[in-house]
Design a protein around this motif. Sequence first.
Motif, PDB file in Angstrom:
ATOM      1  N   ASN A  32      12.730 -17.590 -63.508  1.00 20.15           N
ATOM      2  CA  ASN A  32      13.934 -17.169 -62.810  1.00 20.15           C
ATOM      3  C   ASN A  32      15.218 -17.409 -63.576  1.00 20.15           C
ATOM      4  OD1 ASN A  32      13.785 -16.311 -59.740  1.00 20.15           O
ATOM      5  ND2 ASN A  32      12.080 -17.719 -60.138  1.00 20.15           N
ATOM      6  N   THR A  33      16.099 -16.427 -63.462  1.00 21.26           N
ATOM      7  CA  THR A  33      17.516 -16.721 -63.701  1.00 21.26           C
ATOM      8  C   THR A  33      17.968 -17.651 -62.588  1.00 21.26           C
ATOM      9  OG1 THR A  33      18.026 -14.657 -64.838  1.00 21.26           O
ATOM     10  CG2 THR A  33      19.827 -15.725 -63.661  1.00 21.26           C
ATOM     11  N   MET A  34      18.600 -18.750 -62.977  1.00 13.19           N
ATOM     12  CA  MET A  34      19.061 -19.733 -62.000  1.00 13.19           C
ATOM     13  C   MET A  34      20.579 -19.626 -61.873  1.00 13.19           C
ATOM     14  SD  MET A  34      16.252 -21.157 -61.080  1.00 13.19           S
ATOM     15  CE  MET A  34      16.891 -22.528 -60.103  1.00 13.19           C
ATOM     16  N   GLY A  35      21.042 -19.765 -60.650  1.00 13.64           N
ATOM     17  CA  GLY A  35      22.479 -19.604 -60.450  1.00 13.64           C
ATOM     18  C   GLY A  35      23.045 -20.564 -59.442  1.00 13.64           C
ATOM     19  N   TRP A  36      24.346 -20.679 -59.484  1.00 12.05           N
ATOM     20  CA  TRP A  36      25.103 -21.424 -58.478  1.00 12.05           C
ATOM     21  C   TRP A  36      26.063 -20.457 -57.807  1.00 12.05           C
ATOM     22  CZ3 TRP A  36      24.099 -26.266 -56.935  1.00 12.05           C
ATOM     23  CH2 TRP A  36      23.349 -27.096 -57.781  1.00 12.05           C
ATOM     24  N   TYR A  37      26.074 -20.504 -56.492  1.00 11.29           N
ATOM     25  CA  TYR A  37      26.998 -19.732 -55.681  1.00 11.29           C
ATOM     26  C   TYR A  37      27.754 -20.708 -54.792  1.00 11.29           C
ATOM     27  CZ  TYR A  37      24.464 -15.523 -57.062  1.00 11.29           C
ATOM     28  OH  TYR A  37      23.904 -14.504 -57.789  1.00 11.29           O
ATOM     29  N   ARG A  38      28.844 -20.244 -54.242  1.00 13.95           N
ATOM     30  CA  ARG A  38      29.576 -21.103 -53.312  1.00 13.95           C
ATOM     31  C   ARG A  38      30.141 -20.285 -52.165  1.00 13.95           C
ATOM     32  NH1 ARG A  38      34.842 -22.672 -57.122  1.00 13.95           N
ATOM     33  NH2 ARG A  38      35.902 -20.640 -56.999  1.00 13.95           N
ATOM     34  N   ALA A  49      28.211 -19.291 -61.273  1.00 15.44           N
ATOM     35  CA  ALA A  49      27.663 -19.169 -62.618  1.00 15.44           C
ATOM     36  C   ALA A  49      26.162 -18.943 -62.515  1.00 15.44           C
ATOM     37  CB  ALA A  49      27.938 -20.428 -63.444  1.00 15.44           C
ATOM     38  N   ARG A  50      25.583 -18.308 -63.544  1.00 19.09           N
ATOM     39  CA  ARG A  50      24.141 -18.165 -63.605  1.00 19.09           C
ATOM     40  C   ARG A  50      23.705 -18.233 -65.049  1.00 19.09           C
ATOM     41  NH1 ARG A  50      25.080 -12.676 -61.240  1.00 19.09           N
ATOM     42  NH2 ARG A  50      25.502 -11.287 -63.001  1.00 19.09           N
ATOM     43  N   ILE A  51      22.435 -18.566 -65.227  1.00 19.00           N
ATOM     44  CA  ILE A  51      21.893 -18.719 -66.572  1.00 19.00           C
ATOM     45  C   ILE A  51      20.484 -18.143 -66.584  1.00 19.00           C
ATOM     46  CG2 ILE A  51      21.152 -21.113 -66.060  1.00 19.00           C
ATOM     47  CD1 ILE A  51      21.776 -21.731 -69.042  1.00 19.00           C
ATOM     48  N   THR A  52      20.202 -17.304 -67.563  1.00 13.85           N
ATOM     49  CA  THR A  52      18.891 -16.681 -67.658  1.00 13.85           C
ATOM     50  C   THR A  52      17.883 -17.656 -68.271  1.00 13.85           C
ATOM     51  OG1 THR A  52      19.207 -15.807 -69.883  1.00 13.85           O
ATOM     52  CG2 THR A  52      20.044 -14.466 -68.046  1.00 13.85           C
ATOM     53  N   ASN A  54      16.588 -17.323 -70.986  1.00 11.21           N
ATOM     54  CA  ASN A  54      16.914 -17.411 -72.409  1.00 11.21           C
ATOM     55  C   ASN A  54      18.233 -18.116 -72.680  1.00 11.21           C
ATOM     56  OD1 ASN A  54      14.598 -16.002 -73.212  1.00 11.21           O
ATOM     57  ND2 ASN A  54      15.602 -14.029 -72.883  1.00 11.21           N
ATOM     58  N   GLY A  55      18.879 -18.564 -71.619  1.00 12.18           N
ATOM     59  CA  GLY A  55      20.100 -19.326 -71.797  1.00 12.18           C
ATOM     60  C   GLY A  55      21.382 -18.529 -71.798  1.00 12.18           C
ATOM     61  N   ARG A  56      21.302 -17.247 -71.483  1.00 12.29           N
ATOM     62  CA  ARG A  56      22.527 -16.452 -71.422  1.00 12.29           C
ATOM     63  C   ARG A  56      23.257 -16.751 -70.118  1.00 12.29           C
ATOM     64  NH1 ARG A  56      21.760 -10.141 -71.671  1.00 12.29           N
ATOM     65  NH2 ARG A  56      21.099 -10.535 -69.530  1.00 12.29           N
ATOM     66  N   THR A  57      24.547 -16.955 -70.216  1.00 13.76           N
ATOM     67  CA  THR A  57      25.329 -17.396 -69.062  1.00 13.76           C
ATOM     68  C   THR A  57      26.337 -16.344 -68.613  1.00 13.76           C
ATOM     69  OG1 THR A  57      26.935 -18.491 -70.512  1.00 13.76           O
ATOM     70  CG2 THR A  57      25.111 -19.828 -69.676  1.00 13.76           C
ATOM     71  N   THR A  58      26.624 -16.392 -67.322  1.00 12.34           N
ATOM     72  CA  THR A  58      27.657 -15.572 -66.702  1.00 12.34           C
ATOM     73  C   THR A  58      28.452 -16.465 -65.770  1.00 12.34           C
ATOM     74  OG1 THR A  58      26.200 -13.636 -66.750  1.00 12.34           O
ATOM     75  CG2 THR A  58      28.119 -13.538 -65.290  1.00 12.34           C
ATOM     76  N   TYR A  59      29.778 -16.267 -65.759  1.00 11.23           N
ATOM     77  CA  TYR A  59      30.635 -17.086 -64.907  1.00 11.23           C
ATOM     78  C   TYR A  59      31.530 -16.220 -64.044  1.00 11.23           C
ATOM     79  CZ  TYR A  59      29.349 -21.027 -67.871  1.00 11.23           C
ATOM     80  OH  TYR A  59      28.650 -21.995 -68.542  1.00 11.23           O
ATOM     81  N   GLY A  60      31.831 -16.740 -62.855  1.00 11.46           N
ATOM     82  CA  GLY A  60      32.849 -16.106 -62.050  1.00 11.46           C
ATOM     83  C   GLY A  60      34.217 -16.295 -62.697  1.00 11.46           C
ATOM     84  N   ASP A  61      35.093 -15.346 -62.479  1.00 11.42           N
ATOM     85  CA  ASP A  61      36.392 -15.384 -63.155  1.00 11.42           C
ATOM     86  C   ASP A  61      37.177 -16.649 -62.826  1.00 11.42           C
ATOM     87  OD1 ASP A  61      37.036 -11.792 -62.887  1.00 11.42           O
ATOM     88  OD2 ASP A  61      35.944 -12.973 -64.382  1.00 11.42           O
ATOM     89  N   SER A  62      37.052 -17.133 -61.618  1.00  7.14           N
ATOM     90  CA  SER A  62      37.875 -18.264 -61.192  1.00  7.14           C
ATOM     91  C   SER A  62      37.439 -19.593 -61.805  1.00  7.14           C
ATOM     92  CB  SER A  62      37.863 -18.375 -59.671  1.00  7.14           C
ATOM     93  OG  SER A  62      36.549 -18.628 -59.207  1.00  7.14           O
ATOM     94  N   VAL A  63      36.274 -19.636 -62.417  1.00  9.57           N
ATOM     95  CA  VAL A  63      35.790 -20.910 -62.962  1.00  9.57           C
ATOM     96  C   VAL A  63      35.636 -20.883 -64.479  1.00  9.57           C
ATOM     97  CG1 VAL A  63      34.565 -21.349 -60.803  1.00  9.57           C
ATOM     98  CG2 VAL A  63      33.310 -20.428 -62.770  1.00  9.57           C
ATOM     99  N   GLY A  65      36.036 -21.364 -68.200  1.00 14.67           N
ATOM    100  CA  GLY A  65      36.777 -22.365 -68.959  1.00 14.67           C
ATOM    101  C   GLY A  65      36.799 -23.743 -68.320  1.00 14.67           C
ATOM    102  N   ARG A  66      36.355 -23.824 -67.074  1.00 13.52           N
ATOM    103  CA  ARG A  66      36.355 -25.116 -66.374  1.00 13.52           C
ATOM    104  C   ARG A  66      34.942 -25.591 -66.030  1.00 13.52           C
ATOM    105  NH1 ARG A  66      38.512 -25.478 -61.429  1.00 13.52           N
ATOM    106  NH2 ARG A  66      38.126 -23.286 -60.897  1.00 13.52           N
ATOM    107  N   PHE A  67      34.065 -24.662 -65.718  1.00 10.20           N
ATOM    108  CA  PHE A  67      32.700 -24.998 -65.313  1.00 10.20           C
ATOM    109  C   PHE A  67      31.728 -24.597 -66.422  1.00 10.20           C
ATOM    110  CE2 PHE A  67      33.234 -24.602 -60.391  1.00 10.20           C
ATOM    111  CZ  PHE A  67      34.331 -25.451 -60.446  1.00 10.20           C
ATOM    112  N   THR A  68      30.637 -25.358 -66.515  1.00  7.42           N
ATOM    113  CA  THR A  68      29.589 -25.049 -67.487  1.00  7.42           C
ATOM    114  C   THR A  68      28.234 -25.164 -66.820  1.00  7.42           C
ATOM    115  OG1 THR A  68      30.935 -25.919 -69.307  1.00  7.42           O
ATOM    116  CG2 THR A  68      28.585 -25.630 -69.710  1.00  7.42           C
ATOM    117  N   ILE A  69      27.442 -24.112 -66.941  1.00  9.51           N
ATOM    118  CA  ILE A  69      26.081 -24.136 -66.409  1.00  9.51           C
ATOM    119  C   ILE A  69      25.119 -24.368 -67.567  1.00  9.51           C
ATOM    120  CG2 ILE A  69      25.748 -21.621 -66.580  1.00  9.51           C
ATOM    121  CD1 ILE A  69      24.157 -21.828 -63.909  1.00  9.51           C
TER     122      ILE A  69
END
Length: 113
Positions: A32-38, A49-52, A54-63, A65-69
């Motif tokens: 699974n791609t694992m993600g955090w939602y709020r 944020a979510r991470i595949t 393979n380690g590819r990450t996606t972030y919501g615009d509001s986080v 530069g501040r959050f790291t998955i």
Amino acid sequence: QVQLVESGGGLVQAGGSLRLSCTASRMIFSINTMGWYRQAPGKQRELVARITTNGRTTYGDSVKGRFTISRDNAKYTVYLQMNSLKPEDTAVYYCNANANNYWGQGTQVTVSS
């Protein structure tokens, strides 16, 4: 049957940091791609944020530069490191396993001003 176990929420002052953890079974984690939602009161659930696998990450615009998955494949755990927290980050944070559409029970993050 609990598939995803979250921990790490709490109360923190603005500018502070928290780290969330979500542990899954080996089978769930490996495919699974694992993600955090709020979800904040009165608002829709949004991607943090979510991470595949393979380690590819996606972030919501509001986080950005501040959050790291990140994910630890040996521990079947995904982490969300949250820095420079703001009051608007206050929400219930949910872990998600994308392919199975499993959700964690949610953990409260409260940022005081």
